[in-house]
Motif scaffolding. Structure first.
Motif, PDB file in Angstrom:
ATOM      1  N   LEU A   4       0.583  -1.175   0.597  1.00  0.00           N
ATOM      2  CA  LEU A   4      -0.596   0.134  -0.026  1.00  0.00           C
ATOM      3  C   LEU A   4       0.490   0.990  -0.218  1.00  0.00           C
ATOM      4  CD1 LEU A   4      -2.682  -0.867   3.065  1.00  0.00           C
ATOM      5  CD2 LEU A   4      -3.164  -0.858   0.225  1.00  0.00           C
ATOM      6  N   SER A   5       0.055   1.886  -0.771  1.00  0.00           N
ATOM      7  CA  SER A   5       0.915   3.280  -0.839  1.00  0.00           C
ATOM      8  C   SER A   5       0.209   4.549   0.448  1.00  0.00           C
ATOM      9  CB  SER A   5       0.985   4.730  -2.203  1.00  0.00           C
ATOM     10  OG  SER A   5      -0.731   4.913  -2.215  1.00  0.00           O
ATOM     11  N   ILE A   6       1.285   4.691   1.511  1.00  0.00           N
ATOM     12  CA  ILE A   6       0.128   5.525   2.619  1.00  0.00           C
ATOM     13  C   ILE A   6       1.093   6.777   3.229  1.00  0.00           C
ATOM     14  CG2 ILE A   6       0.146   4.852   5.023  1.00  0.00           C
ATOM     15  CD1 ILE A   6      -0.151   1.735   4.657  1.00  0.00           C
ATOM     16  N   ALA A   7       0.216   7.738   2.992  1.00  0.00           N
ATOM     17  CA  ALA A   7       0.473   9.035   4.157  1.00  0.00           C
ATOM     18  C   ALA A   7       0.087   9.010   5.508  1.00  0.00           C
ATOM     19  CB  ALA A   7      -0.207  10.053   3.028  1.00  0.00           C
ATOM     20  N   ILE A   8       1.216   9.667   6.605  1.00  0.00           N
ATOM     21  CA  ILE A   8       0.782   9.541   7.860  1.00  0.00           C
ATOM     22  C   ILE A   8       0.509  11.184   7.645  1.00  0.00           C
ATOM     23  CG2 ILE A   8       1.609   9.020   9.956  1.00  0.00           C
ATOM     24  CD1 ILE A   8       2.549   6.027   8.363  1.00  0.00           C
ATOM     25  N   ALA A   9       0.059  12.108   8.655  1.00  0.00           N
ATOM     26  CA  ALA A   9      -0.247  13.159   8.841  1.00  0.00           C
ATOM     27  C   ALA A   9       0.207  13.833  10.251  1.00  0.00           C
ATOM     28  CB  ALA A   9      -1.189  13.483   8.415  1.00  0.00           C
ATOM     29  N   GLY A  10       1.134  14.061  10.651  1.00  0.00           N
ATOM     30  CA  GLY A  10       1.311  14.710  11.436  1.00  0.00           C
ATOM     31  C   GLY A  10       2.667  13.692  12.259  1.00  0.00           C
ATOM     32  N   CYS A  11       4.176  14.047  12.672  1.00  0.00           N
ATOM     33  CA  CYS A  11       5.299  12.614  13.182  1.00  0.00           C
ATOM     34  C   CYS A  11       5.647  13.491  14.748  1.00  0.00           C
ATOM     35  CB  CYS A  11       6.365  14.126  12.788  1.00  0.00           C
ATOM     36  SG  CYS A  11       8.298  12.515  12.132  1.00  0.00           S
TER      37      CYS A  11
END
Length: 412
Positions: A4-11
């Motif tokens: 899957l291509s996954i974007a995570i908002a927040g580090c």
């Protein structure tokens, strides 16, 4: 398993832990963060056995302990010296168990270094404003750049101020002033306790050992003072020495720390919220950590719940057949524990932060004596450790071997 291509908002802890776990499964991960350089916000926190169960499986338990400070109990005294909170980890029934006080920068560093070692992409300097969904997937939108390419999944790990939830944030009446301060030999603090002093429930001062940051030589403590949001402006206009006198009157020993606060800028005012995003999922998107559920810091569970959420999400993605099923599994494994701690935190917070007289009276005259009697003492230990409600079993986790962890730390 499909990649899957996954974007995570927040580090933060939730986003970084999720990134590490999902990258290990072979997915393509990109983290997006609003700051020019990823970094932590705040001073100290507690890593409880629940969170350590995840860090242990990540291979990061030893490094977390090395940068933090062992905490064997929570001790709170009311203004006349009577113990109204006495909660040792020894009551938990887990051999050698303890908590870890740690600077947010230290926990962040442990997780960030692990993410960087895996080559996980981190894009900074752009605040997320929302997302759009089309046939290709979900795209993040920003305040100062074009939307991203479409991702198979977006993970909201942006915290309780998330832009993805339009419901009221439930900002709490009380916040806290925080400072990270160096400790010196001879300071009048136990070193292995989270210590607090209370004047009824309207005032609270606390000291938490938080270890030694990487590259530094001096151990630190997190100093905190409970303060109503409505009173912050008045505090900011009050001479610093007058406020220090007020703190000393409640806990004279804090004078050595107050002397190390020379400028108001050394103190950060933290605001808290009690909220839950219902539901935490939508098509090709899921919220974890404070973006899903946030509460007051009284039980010290924020980072630990975030780590459990990240683990549950990774396990759901691994075991589910369709994306909808993957997200449903992740939420189902965490829902009961989240609900339980939201409810318990809402119940307990007024005992330590409120303007009433009857809340602290219940705390001091009823709960404090009961907490020293089994099985209430065991339940109290489970609550503070994050293990109340037995969250680890459904996730395939176990409490780490604390005796082996301590032995390893003593040899290093």
């Amino acid at each position: 398993m499909k990649r899957l291509s996954i974007a995570i908002a927040g580090c933060g802890p939730a986003g970084l832990a999720a990134a590490i776990l999902l990258d290990a499964q072979g997915h393509e991960i990109t983290i997006f963060d609003q700051f020019d350089e990823p970094g932590p916000v705040g001073s100290g926190l507690m890593i409880q056995p629940s969170g350590m169960a995840v860090l242990d499986r990540l291979g990061l338990a030893g490094e977390t302990l090395a940068r933090g400070a062992r905490v064997d109990a929570l001790l709170g005294l009311e203004e006349h010296g009577k113990a109204v909170l006495d909660a040792p980890y020894s009551k938990l029934g887990v051999p050698g168990a303890f908590g870890i006080g740690i600077h947010r920068a230290s926990l962040f560093g442990v997780l960030l270094e692990a993410a960087q070692a895996r080559g996980i992409a981190i894009e900074t300097g752009h605040a997320v404003t929302g997302s759009t969904l089309d046939a290709a997937g979900r795209r993040l939108t920003f305040d100062s750049r074009e939307p991203t390419a479409a991702f198979d999944l977006v993970i909201d790990a942006t915290g309780w101020r998330t832009v993805f939830d339009s419901e009221p944030k439930g900002v709490l009446e009380f916040g806290a002033l925080w400072a990270s301060l160096p400790t010196l030999p001879g300071d009048p603090f136990a070193g292995n306790l989270l210590e607090q002093r209370y004047r009824r429930a309207a005032q609270m001062v606390g000291v938490l050992p938080i270890g030694t940051r990487k590259g530094e030589t001096d151990p630190e403590v997190a100093f905190f003072w409970s303060l109503k949001r409505a009173n912050y402006a008045a505090w900011a206009d009050t001479p610093l020495d007058e406020w220090k006198d007020q703190v000393r009157a409640l806990w004279p020993d804090t004078g050595v720390l107050l002397d190390r606060i020379e400028r108001r800028e050394q103190l950060t005012f933290a605001i808290y919220a009690h909220r839950t995003q219902h539901p935490p999922t939508r098509e090709r998107m899921i919220a974890i950590g404070d973006a899903w559920h946030s509460a007051s810091p009284q039980l010290g569970q924020g980072a630990n719940m975030a780590l459990l959420d990240a683990w549950g999400l990774a396990r759901g993605i691994e075991e589910g057949r369709t994306l909808d099923e993957k997200l449903r599994l992740a939420v189902n494994w965490r829902r009961d524990h989240v609900w339980l701690y939201q409810w318990v935190t809402r119940l307990f917070t007024p005992l330590y932060q409120s303007d009433t007289d009857w809340h602290p009276a219940i705390r001091d005259r009823l709960l404090a004596p009961l907490s020293q009697i089994w099985p209430t003492s065991r339940i109290q230990a489970q609550l503070m450790s994050g293990l109340f409600g037995f969250p680890l079993g459904p996730l395939g986790l176990t409490v780490p071997d604390y005796e082996a962890l301590s032995a390893s730390a003593s040899r290093s």
